[in-house]
Design an enzyme around this catalytic site. Structure first.
Site, PDB file in Angstrom:
ATOM      1  N   GLY A  14       0.840  -1.202   0.000  1.00  0.00           N
ATOM      2  CA  GLY A  14       0.000   0.000   0.000  1.00  0.00           C
ATOM      3  C   GLY A  14       0.871   1.245   0.000  1.00  0.00           C
ATOM      4  NE  ARG A  28      17.430  15.539  -5.783  1.00  0.00           N
ATOM      5  CZ  ARG A  28      16.644  16.591  -5.848  1.00  0.00           C
ATOM      6  NH1 ARG A  28      16.492  17.381  -4.789  1.00  0.00           N
ATOM      7  NH2 ARG A  28      16.014  16.915  -6.963  1.00  0.00           N
ATOM      8  NE  ARG A  75      -2.325  -4.249  -0.919  1.00  0.00           N
ATOM      9  CZ  ARG A  75      -1.717  -3.694   0.138  1.00  0.00           C
ATOM     10  NH1 ARG A  75      -0.592  -4.209   0.596  1.00  0.00           N
ATOM     11  NH2 ARG A  75      -2.231  -2.630   0.732  1.00  0.00           N
ATOM     12  N   GLY A 107       4.825  -7.222   4.390  1.00  0.00           N
ATOM     13  CA  GLY A 107       4.901  -8.131   3.233  1.00  0.00           C
ATOM     14  C   GLY A 107       6.148  -7.827   2.398  1.00  0.00           C
ATOM     15  CB  ILE A 129      -1.112   4.755   6.521  1.00  0.00           C
ATOM     16  CG1 ILE A 129      -2.075   3.617   6.136  1.00  0.00           C
ATOM     17  CG2 ILE A 129      -0.796   5.639   5.339  1.00  0.00           C
ATOM     18  CD1 ILE A 129      -3.505   4.093   5.861  1.00  0.00           C
ATOM     19  CG  ASP A 130      -1.508  -0.451   7.968  1.00  0.00           C
ATOM     20  OD1 ASP A 130      -2.361   0.414   7.708  1.00  0.00           O
ATOM     21  OD2 ASP A 130      -1.391  -1.515   7.333  1.00  0.00           O
ATOM     22  CG  ASP A 132       1.681  -2.969  10.150  1.00  0.00           C
ATOM     23  OD1 ASP A 132       2.543  -2.234   9.619  1.00  0.00           O
ATOM     24  OD2 ASP A 132       1.030  -3.808   9.514  1.00  0.00           O
ATOM     25  N   GLY A 188      -9.995  13.270  19.574  1.00  0.00           N
ATOM     26  CA  GLY A 188     -10.915  13.378  20.703  1.00  0.00           C
ATOM     27  C   GLY A 188     -12.117  12.450  20.574  1.00  0.00           C
ATOM     28  CE  LYS A 216     -18.486  13.539  25.577  1.00  0.00           C
ATOM     29  NZ  LYS A 216     -17.645  12.426  25.175  1.00  0.00           N
ATOM     30  CG  HIS A 252      -8.110   2.986  -0.663  1.00  0.00           C
ATOM     31  ND1 HIS A 252      -9.206   2.175  -0.495  1.00  0.00           N
ATOM     32  CD2 HIS A 252      -7.039   2.170  -0.770  1.00  0.00           C
ATOM     33  CE1 HIS A 252      -8.817   0.906  -0.538  1.00  0.00           C
ATOM     34  NE2 HIS A 252      -7.507   0.867  -0.698  1.00  0.00           N
ATOM     35  CB  ILE A 253      -9.857   9.468   2.064  1.00  0.00           C
ATOM     36  CG1 ILE A 253     -10.896   9.634   0.967  1.00  0.00           C
ATOM     37  CG2 ILE A 253      -9.504  10.811   2.700  1.00  0.00           C
ATOM     38  CD1 ILE A 253     -12.246  10.108   1.461  1.00  0.00           C
ATOM     39  CD  GLN A 254      -8.307   5.719   6.905  1.00  0.00           C
ATOM     40  OE1 GLN A 254      -7.959   5.441   8.039  1.00  0.00           O
ATOM     41  NE2 GLN A 254      -9.074   4.924   6.187  1.00  0.00           N
TER      42      GLN A 254
END
Ligand code: F6P
Length: 322
Positions: A14, A28, A75, A107, A129-130, A132, A188, A216, A252-254
């Protein structure tokens, strides 16, 4: 190394914001050390298909602030076969590659370890992004993805407050809850569900009800995709709490967007450290961030188990969510 070093770089798995900054740094730094630099397009698929592109200083101009990976990624299932691995090692030898830098997640590291066993000099750079990957404090792309989730959560909160609604926001992370936890804390969230911590629908419902009782106007539940799926959970919560619960899957925005300053800096440092490691004769290792410094760890240590979620951070998030 004797003779001119020829360093190849690929991005795999990913994509993650900051991968371009890492490739730029590899190219470079290699050239600054008198080495040749070459990119392999489309990750391991490009390696198998001999898709090499020579790099110059200018090839990596104008990409530092761009999301995605300009050399492409994939992948690759072929790379997880003996035949594919043997073929890849042969392609690298034919291309005169003296060292390979792979930028990706677990992977990517597993395949790199196999190449190392076949005599390829290889160094990993954690790009996912994970967050992990074990042994590194963080990975390239994690910070930007957290910011994206925070931004999206603020927008959802606006509408949630207006309608006095409960929302579930599903975030990525595969089977690791780091992204949900850190983004949930920063945003939050009123409740955070991660695969590492067992949860019960009754407890979520109780926490939402307590929030409503103390005035709330909204409840935001951030759920890691490895813990539950937002739409199914919304149905269950709607039944359990007795009011409509809405769901949003960020998807996938993330993974997109311009990398944060932190990710650009991290990627720049890690790409350079990977080149230096190869030039020092290292192989079978990955660059890590440890206590603000660059470090090298065995590839196998990095993928053998997930980055352990720090329970006290989860507990803190729960205390602050009250
Ligand atoms: O590993 C990064 C990641 O974005 C995970 O968080 C997610 O589960 C997965 O990739 C999605 O993969 P794909 O883009 O192949 O659907």
């Amino acid at each position: 190394m004797t003779g001119t070093a020829r360093i190849a770089v690929l991005t795999s798995g990913g994509d993650a914001p900051g991968m371009n900054a890492a490739v730029r740094s590899v190219v470079r730094t290699a050239m600054a050390n008198g080495a040749e630099a070459v990119a392999i397009r489309h990750g391991y698929e490009g390696l198998l298909d001999n898709d090499f592109v020579p790099m110059t200083l200018g090839s990596v101009g104008g990409i530092l602030d761009r999301g995605g990976t300009f050399i492409g990624t994939s992948r690759s299932e072929r790379m997880f076969t003996e035949e594919g691995l043997d073929h890849s090692a042969a392609v690298l030898a034919e291309q005169g590659v003296t060292g390979l830098i792979v930028i990706g997640g677990d992977g990517t590291y597993r395949a790199a370890e196999e190449l190392h066993r076949r005599g390829v000099k290889v160094i990993g750079v954690p790009g996912t992004i994970d967050n992990d990957i074990n042994a590194t404090d963080t990975t390239i792309g994690f910070d930007t993805a957290q910011n994206t989730i925070c931004d999206a959560t603020s927008k959802v909160r606006d509408t949630a407050s207006s309608h006095e609604r409960t929302f579930i926001i599903e975030v990525m992370g595969r089977s690791c809850g780091m992204l949900a936890l850190y983004a949930g804390l920063a945003a939050g969230a009123d409740c955070i569900l991660v695969p590492e911590v067992p949860w019960r629908i009754e407890d979520i419902c109780a926490s939402v009800s307590q929030g409503i009782a103390r005035g709330k106007k909204h409840s935001i539940i951030v759920v890691s995709e490895g813990a539950a799926h937002a739409f199914g959970l919304a149905e269950d919560l709607t039944k359990a709490c007795g009011h409509q619960v809405r769901a949003v899957v960020l998807g996938h925005i993330q993974r997109g967007g311009s990398p944060s300053a932190f990710d650009r800096t991290l990627a720049s440092r890690m790409g350079a450290a990977a080149v230096e490691a190869l030039l020092d004769g290292e192989s079978g290792k990955a660059v890590c961030l440890q206590n603000a410094d660059m470090a090298l760890e065995e590839l196998a240590k990095c993928y053998s188990h997930h980055h352990e979620m720090k329970r006290h951070i989860y507990d803190l998030a729960m205390v602050l969510a009250r």
